[in-house]
Motif scaffolding. Structure first.
Motif, PDB file in Angstrom:
ATOM      1  N   LYS A 142      -1.496 -19.476  30.616  1.00  0.00           N
ATOM      2  CA  LYS A 142      -1.577 -20.173  31.894  1.00  0.00           C
ATOM      3  C   LYS A 142      -2.652 -19.395  32.728  1.00  0.00           C
ATOM      4  N   ARG A 143      -3.275 -18.245  32.157  1.00  0.00           N
ATOM      5  CA  ARG A 143      -4.041 -17.428  32.966  1.00  0.00           C
ATOM      6  C   ARG A 143      -5.413 -17.216  31.964  1.00  0.00           C
ATOM      7  N   SER A 144      -6.563 -17.473  32.854  1.00  0.00           N
ATOM      8  CA  SER A 144      -7.931 -17.312  32.094  1.00  0.00           C
ATOM      9  C   SER A 144      -8.092 -15.860  32.294  1.00  0.00           C
ATOM     10  N   ARG A 145      -8.706 -15.085  30.893  1.00  0.00           N
ATOM     11  CA  ARG A 145      -8.597 -13.726  31.075  1.00  0.00           C
ATOM     12  C   ARG A 145     -10.235 -13.653  30.277  1.00  0.00           C
ATOM     13  N   GLN A 146     -10.667 -12.285  30.607  1.00  0.00           N
ATOM     14  CA  GLN A 146     -11.817 -11.727  30.133  1.00  0.00           C
ATOM     15  C   GLN A 146     -11.677 -11.308  28.810  1.00  0.00           C
ATOM     16  N   SER A 147     -10.673 -10.637  28.593  1.00  0.00           N
ATOM     17  CA  SER A 147     -10.806  -9.888  27.191  1.00  0.00           C
ATOM     18  C   SER A 147      -9.446 -10.352  26.466  1.00  0.00           C
ATOM     19  N   SER A 148      -9.644 -10.179  25.124  1.00  0.00           N
ATOM     20  CA  SER A 148      -8.765 -10.659  24.254  1.00  0.00           C
ATOM     21  C   SER A 148      -7.860  -9.252  23.699  1.00  0.00           C
ATOM     22  N   ARG A 149      -6.643  -9.854  23.202  1.00  0.00           N
ATOM     23  CA  ARG A 149      -5.507  -8.921  22.545  1.00  0.00           C
ATOM     24  C   ARG A 149      -5.733  -8.861  20.862  1.00  0.00           C
ATOM     25  N   LYS A 156     -35.833 -20.842  15.845  1.00  0.00           N
ATOM     26  CA  LYS A 156     -35.216 -20.433  17.122  1.00  0.00           C
ATOM     27  C   LYS A 156     -33.972 -19.643  16.751  1.00  0.00           C
ATOM     28  N   HIS A 157     -33.164 -18.688  17.700  1.00  0.00           N
ATOM     29  CA  HIS A 157     -32.336 -18.205  17.053  1.00  0.00           C
ATOM     30  C   HIS A 157     -31.405 -17.869  18.449  1.00  0.00           C
ATOM     31  N   LEU A 158     -30.039 -17.393  18.097  1.00  0.00           N
ATOM     32  CA  LEU A 158     -29.209 -17.039  19.028  1.00  0.00           C
ATOM     33  C   LEU A 158     -27.957 -16.305  18.236  1.00  0.00           C
ATOM     34  N   GLU A 159     -27.845 -14.963  18.368  1.00  0.00           N
ATOM     35  CA  GLU A 159     -27.112 -14.174  17.629  1.00  0.00           C
ATOM     36  C   GLU A 159     -25.632 -13.876  18.214  1.00  0.00           C
ATOM     37  N   GLY A 160     -24.904 -14.935  18.498  1.00  0.00           N
ATOM     38  CA  GLY A 160     -23.687 -14.880  18.984  1.00  0.00           C
ATOM     39  C   GLY A 160     -23.312 -14.027  20.400  1.00  0.00           C
ATOM     40  N   THR A 161     -22.340 -13.310  20.303  1.00  0.00           N
ATOM     41  CA  THR A 161     -22.152 -12.350  21.609  1.00  0.00           C
ATOM     42  C   THR A 161     -22.862 -11.005  21.738  1.00  0.00           C
ATOM     43  N   GLY A 162     -23.857 -11.078  20.673  1.00  0.00           N
ATOM     44  CA  GLY A 162     -24.845  -9.901  20.921  1.00  0.00           C
ATOM     45  C   GLY A 162     -25.917 -10.585  21.730  1.00  0.00           C
ATOM     46  N   SER A 163     -26.218 -11.660  21.673  1.00  0.00           N
ATOM     47  CA  SER A 163     -27.140 -12.449  22.590  1.00  0.00           C
ATOM     48  C   SER A 163     -26.486 -12.810  23.968  1.00  0.00           C
ATOM     49  N   LEU A 164     -25.501 -13.421  23.660  1.00  0.00           N
ATOM     50  CA  LEU A 164     -24.766 -13.929  25.177  1.00  0.00           C
ATOM     51  C   LEU A 164     -23.580 -12.899  25.397  1.00  0.00           C
ATOM     52  N   VAL A 165     -23.726 -12.450  26.631  1.00  0.00           N
ATOM     53  CA  VAL A 165     -22.951 -11.469  27.326  1.00  0.00           C
ATOM     54  C   VAL A 165     -21.982 -12.342  28.276  1.00  0.00           C
ATOM     55  N   LEU A 166     -20.858 -12.633  27.904  1.00  0.00           N
ATOM     56  CA  LEU A 166     -20.094 -13.720  28.744  1.00  0.00           C
ATOM     57  C   LEU A 166     -19.302 -13.024  29.669  1.00  0.00           C
TER      58      LEU A 166
END
Length: 335
Positions: A20-27, A161-171
């Motif tokens: 029910k709640r949006s969270r920044q970080s995972s468990r 062209k490349h995009l290397e996951g959450t190395g490239s994207l800080v979310l």
């Protein structure tokens, strides 16, 4: 691969409590054991942080020992669920950095989307084909009544062209903002394609950054976004107006900006990972996982600000070999 029954049970429980709640970080995090870890000539070309490996056998031994200690410490000192995979692929020396190759995202109440990314180094593209990786990802969710959606961005490799996951994207997952430092490994066109496919109204904030005369290869080297904070190395930004845009975005979303120096960045103070031990909807139990080098390089006043931003535990471990030959903690986990 470990037995997944307990892991899947934990996920089902968390989904019921946390959805029910949006969270920044995972468990929950997935970590791949560095069984054949060594320096990678493909990735050294644009990574100024990497060193040449002169002793392959000893390096592999040290990397595995460091990695095992880190996993053991996370498990003993937190309630974070760590799912361990050993792909055991000698053709993939960087397989212990899975967050570059794929990422998983809740995309709606009843769906999880897995993105597969276009990698710059040919050796890293081989990681996607490992027969143990995909089943490990899907075991996260297969018994949780969630629909699993696959999104493949790897066709962009044909366009160089490349995009290397959450190395490239800080979310910023709560406020739907994707920060991107453009480089040979982080292309804005691919990032826009990611935003179109995730269908969660993400906004892209892109910028240029440089260290030692080269583009900073991954965004998560120079910045990290937590629930209440953002770590940022402002001195590597090339264009002041882009730095202003990033800071305005962070400030507008209530993030406390913790400035780090270029030297601290080189000691991986930007490459940290916030996790959340909480299960109940209104709980918040934030943990910061980082290398011992990063921990030792933070100033005491910066650590105090992180505590004021809700970090209850600091889980630090010596991963000097992995950092020297590869990268830091955040790139070694996918949550």
């Amino acid at each position: 691969m470990e037995d997944n029954n307990a892991f899947v049970s934990e996920i089902k429980h968390d989904i019921e409590k946390r959805q029910k709640r949006s969270r920044q970080s995972s468990r929950h995090i997935l970590m791949v054991r560095p069984s054949f870890f060594t320096s990678n000539e493909d990735t050294m070309k644009d990574n100024v942080f990497m060193a040449v490996n002169s002793d392959k056998i000893n390096t592999q031994k040290q990397a595995v020992e460091e990695w095992d200690r880190l996993v053991d410490k996370i498990r003993k000192e937190t309630s974070i669920i760590v799912h361990v995979v050993d792909t055991h692929d000698e053709d993939c020396p960087d397989s212990c950095f899975p967050n570059n190759v794929f990422s998983t995202h809740r995309t709606g109440h009843d769906a999880v989307t897995t993105f597969w990314y276009p990698m710059k180094a040919p050796s890293r593209r081989k990681e996607r084909a490992n027969p143990k990786l995909s089943p490990s990802i899907y075991s996260f969710y297969e018994s949780s009544s969630l629909n699993i959606i696959n999104e493949d961005l790897t066709e962009f490799e044909k366009q160089d062209k490349h995009l290397e996951g959450t190395g490239s994207l800080v979310l910023d997952r709560v406020n739907k903002i994707a920060y991107l430092a453009t480089s040979q490994r982080s292309d804005t066109a691919v990032a826009e394609a990611w935003i179109n496919k995730i269908k969660s109204d993400f906004k892209l904030v892109s910028f240029s950054a440089e260290c030692d005369g080269k583009s900073v290869y991954h965004t998560n080297v120079l910045m990290s976004v937590g629930t209440h904070f953002a770590i940022l190395c402002s001195s590597v930004f090339i264009h002041p107006q882009e730095l202003d845009s990033v800071k305005k975005s962070l400030n507008s979303t209530g993030k406390k900006i913790i400035e780090i120096s270029e030297n601290q960045m080189k000691h991986f103070c930007g490459n940290v990972l916030e996790l959340d031990e909480s299960v109940e909807e209104n709980e918040e139990k934030l943990v910061l996982v980082l290398s011992q080098d990063a921990m030792d390089s933070f100033k005491e006043e910066q650590i105090q600000v992180l505590r004021e931003c809700g970090i209850m535990k600091f889980i630090s471990s010596n991963i000097a070999t992995i950092e020297k030959i590869g990268v830091g903690v955040e790139s070694g986990c996918d949550g």
